[in-house]
Design an enzyme around this catalytic site. Sequence first.
Site, PDB file in Angstrom:
ATOM      1  CG  ASP A  15      -1.972   0.891   1.266  1.00  0.00           C
ATOM      2  OD1 ASP A  15      -2.454   1.709   0.239  1.00  0.00           O
ATOM      3  OD2 ASP A  15      -1.802   1.735   2.249  1.00  0.00           O
ATOM      4  CE  LYS A  16      -0.402   7.390  -2.363  1.00  0.00           C
ATOM      5  NZ  LYS A  16      -0.128   8.601  -0.833  1.00  0.00           N
TER       6      LYS A  16
ATOM      7  NE  ARG B  83       0.730  14.503  -3.007  1.00  0.00           N
ATOM      8  CZ  ARG B  83       0.259  13.914  -2.467  1.00  0.00           C
ATOM      9  NH1 ARG B  83       0.768  13.255  -1.351  1.00  0.00           N
ATOM     10  NH2 ARG B  83      -1.035  14.181  -2.795  1.00  0.00           N
TER      11      ARG B  83
END
Length: 1135
Positions: A467-468, A685
């Site tokens: 999973d992240k 991001r």
Amino acid sequence: MADQIPLYPVRSAAAAAHRKRAASYSAAGPGSGAEWPSRYQLEDESAHLDEMPLMMSEEGFENDESDYHTLPRARTARRRRGLERFVCGGWKLLCASCCDWLVNICQRKRELKARTVWLGCPEKCEEKHPRNSIKNQKYNIFTFIPGVLYEQFKFFLNLYFLVVSCSQFVPALKIGCLYTYWAPLGFVLAVTIMREAIDEFRRFQRDKEVNSQLYSKLTVRGKVQVKSSDIQVGDLIIVEKNQRIPSDMVFLRTSEKAGSCFIRTDQLDGETDWKLKVAVSCTQRLPALGDLFSISAYVYAQKPQLDIHSFEGTFTREDSDPPIHESLSIENTLWANTIVASGTVIGVVIYTGKETRSVMNTSNPKNKVGLLDLELNQLTKALFAALVALSVVMVTLQGFVGPWYRSLFRFLLLFSYIIPISLRVNLDMGKAAYGWMIMKDESIPGTVVRTSTIPEELGRLVYLLTDKTGTLTQNEMVFKRLHLGTVSYGADTMDEIQGHLRNPCPQMQSQAGGNNASSTPPRKAQSSAPKVRKSVSSRVHEAVKAIALCHNVSPVYESRAGVGGEAEYAEADQDFSDGNRTYQAASPDEVALVQWTESVGLTLVSRDLGSVQLRTPSGQIQTYCILQMFPFTSESKRMGVIVRDESTAEITFYMKGADVAMSSIVQYNDWLEEECGNMAREGLRTLVVAKRALTEEQYQDFESRYSQAKLSIHDRALKVAAVVESLERQMELLCLTGVEDRLQADVRPTLELLRNAGIKIWMLTGDKLETATCIAKSSHLVSRTQDIHIFRPVTNRGEAHLELNAFRRKHDCALVISGDSLEVCLKYYEHELAELACQCPAVVCCRCSPTQKARIAKLLQHHTGKRTCAVGDGGNDVSMIQAADCGIGIEGKEGRQASLAADFSVTQFRHIGRLLMVHGRSSYKRSAALGQFVMHRGLIISTMQAVFSSVFYFASVPLYQGFLMVGYATIYTMFPVFSLVLDQDVKPETAMLYPELYKDLTKGRSLSFKTFLVWVLISIYQGGILMYGALLLFESEFVHVLAISFTALILTELLMVALTIRTWHWLMAVAEVLSLGCYVASLAFLNEYFDVAFITTVTFMWKVSAITMVSCLPLYVLKYLKRKLSPPSYTKLAS
């Protein structure tokens, strides 16, 4: 669609006419007979796609036409399997039909249907719905014993010993004492049943704790407390802040003034972003809670389904004139196992128990069996074949005299020690020892072994599915960079921004009329803004204000408990205590941006559906009216807001989004693309922030067109998007922001370690594509030099066909694919997708549902046959963890649900490296050595029995009886043999430094038919030497043969353990000495078997020593020569 995609050339005029006719039908539009052409076209598309298989070889790309002339895969496969289908098809069909019938009879699955739910009236439900109880237990009180026994006796080894033990009740077949057979078997079963009972009781306690949680149920007489398991469809349930939602509900009311609330869905979809939910407006407007019983209303809900991101339903109030109808969507739902993050909510229960979204997305736990156990099971079958063959040979040499079948069965029993029952005992005890070592390892504190049967699986892994959110990352966003085009601010220069905000530029001050923090220029200046170069201070003001306004964050003050008090507090515009304020949003990125604006001086103090209030560094409050909100969507990749400054009445349209979406919207610039690339390489991001000033006339014109578009019935989404896009032109670029999602400690070196160990890593996340790609780069899951192929969204078979062919042309690139596209590809091209994806160095699957994660794990198991490991930390990872061969749960912010469901639980992702490289590797190599040595121990005594029987006219008489056989398998050799679980070929530090050592384990060379054959040859040699040597040297009495051979056998086993050990541990030496001491001490009590006077003589000593020397010395010489001439890899590292 297939007619528009040139997947194949025209093969014949008939085919061309066929497609032309289908195209003319589709162009005819709806009307009489319109259904037939559409169906015809669909069949035509499928037929041609079947004729056009995917190009799966390099030659197919060297010659374009070779793809067109490839034989149809489906047809060739059909021809190739024709005979098989003819022979086996009927039988398979009959078996499948019978199995389906039995399953339907046993399970009696009820068909899921849509339902009408009356508010507060469970008794009006037309059908009976399942209880709202959670059950993770494998068995019940009736199925426990049969279920556990089945799981044990489905293995050939245990079933074989059950048959052998039962045969001893037949007098003619009895070989020795009953306890020699039943005691080991009973011990194995008792340990297994006890272990399963403990695990089952723990699961029962966890389920009971969840099912006993109390909730407030609203009734006509007021509030009553009910257990979670007693909640029914139609109940009105009150859920307080930070309380788990017990069942799937429709959101009716909230204590929040805005009529909305935030919920945390991390246990459902893995995202820790808070989701905004909106109450049904009809019930939210009611004056009091009790009024819910004064109205006649019901909810129509679709049938239960897997999709957690969609819902269709209606709310109807019948007692109003006219009746009120409201459409319900996903934003009006509260799914079970989510957490209320703000206020108190009231909902009506629509789904319970097995029909809730969370349970439907959770697969049933399976009993996991390690690959080593399966391999040993195959070896025991080979041993059984050898046992039968040896028995037949003995009966044949005997000449089939008398009742030969009885002799055959007696030989089967005599040689039954070829398959030692102590194999299961030793392996199970070894697994327990490995688990204890893992939990006691100080380098990985907090690690828990929850499934003690598969520690060796940690040493055989090829695919790691992770999973992240919360697994690779901490899900803590930190603002790192602000770029204005000509100047960039990092973490060490944020004080300069604070200075600019504290000292507003004169231009801003004069325009705002004393409103220091206002950065909106007057209308006359707006038109000339692009022509006049603004000062750095002015641009900083505008950028920070845009970031502080363009978001969906709501501040919440924890100090006020009462709803009314909160409302007054918000309206009073005073005493905004920073210490009591927390931010709620649907994205942690948004919170990070608002927290950053607060840190530099511009603070968000209040927000509702219609206004936003900011506090400047000087303490003044600015109020902005929210005129329109355009939320972020995965299609638009941007969000916007139109606000009016209350002090100046100026209207501004702010927008932020991904660079791919914003680059065509903002005015021309020469720095945006370059800086976005720089930030992405740093793992940040990025968000592009822009604005556009609007006049009152422009806004009124937009509002009228926007309202009209929202009221349209056909193509509403397209019309609304077109109106919004009319504003998104020539926007002024304000800044570029960079936010970092902090990775877990040592994620990068851990992923590098796993890659070097030959493990392929796939990241499966429910997050957005851009976020997943960014984390894959920043965590070095995808290296900087590697290309990334982003699989374009596909919705049908034709698009999937083209995209897979495009992906096939790429070489050595990472794959990024969304859950929707994955679903389409798995539906039509499962084999091709799996083959291509398995060749990639890394794979990222975004927007994955829990069910899709589990399906990917099963796909890899089925397609590759390799061992898979799933790592996760949230409730949405439970299905994947249970489906994988080995599940690892991480205790984190998303709770302990994944940790409790996993086979192994760790506290940090970096601990996985040592868990696999050290403990996984050691467990596999130790169990492989232990298993083969135990089989050697049985083979050598069976060889001696065969030699003994052949010398004495093939008599089916046991060589050793009673206590000698029990002692041989227990106190005389058990401790030294079991001490092999302490053996290690390299030190843990070396195993971590050279992860390439792990790669060899995946080939299974430590336990294979080759190594097994070597041990068989060793056993035959030693058994023959021991028995023939004893027969050669015995002095006229048979008892001397027993004494010499048995003593030499014990010494040989002890020396062989010493030969097998690679690194000595002090406990190993103690076990050797202790076992030898036990044997010597017991000789005084074995008068029944040995001549005590003889075994104390020098003759006995030298004969035993000579036989033992002949049986062991050649093996020691061979081992020395092999290490000198062809040393294994670990010895090179150890030296």
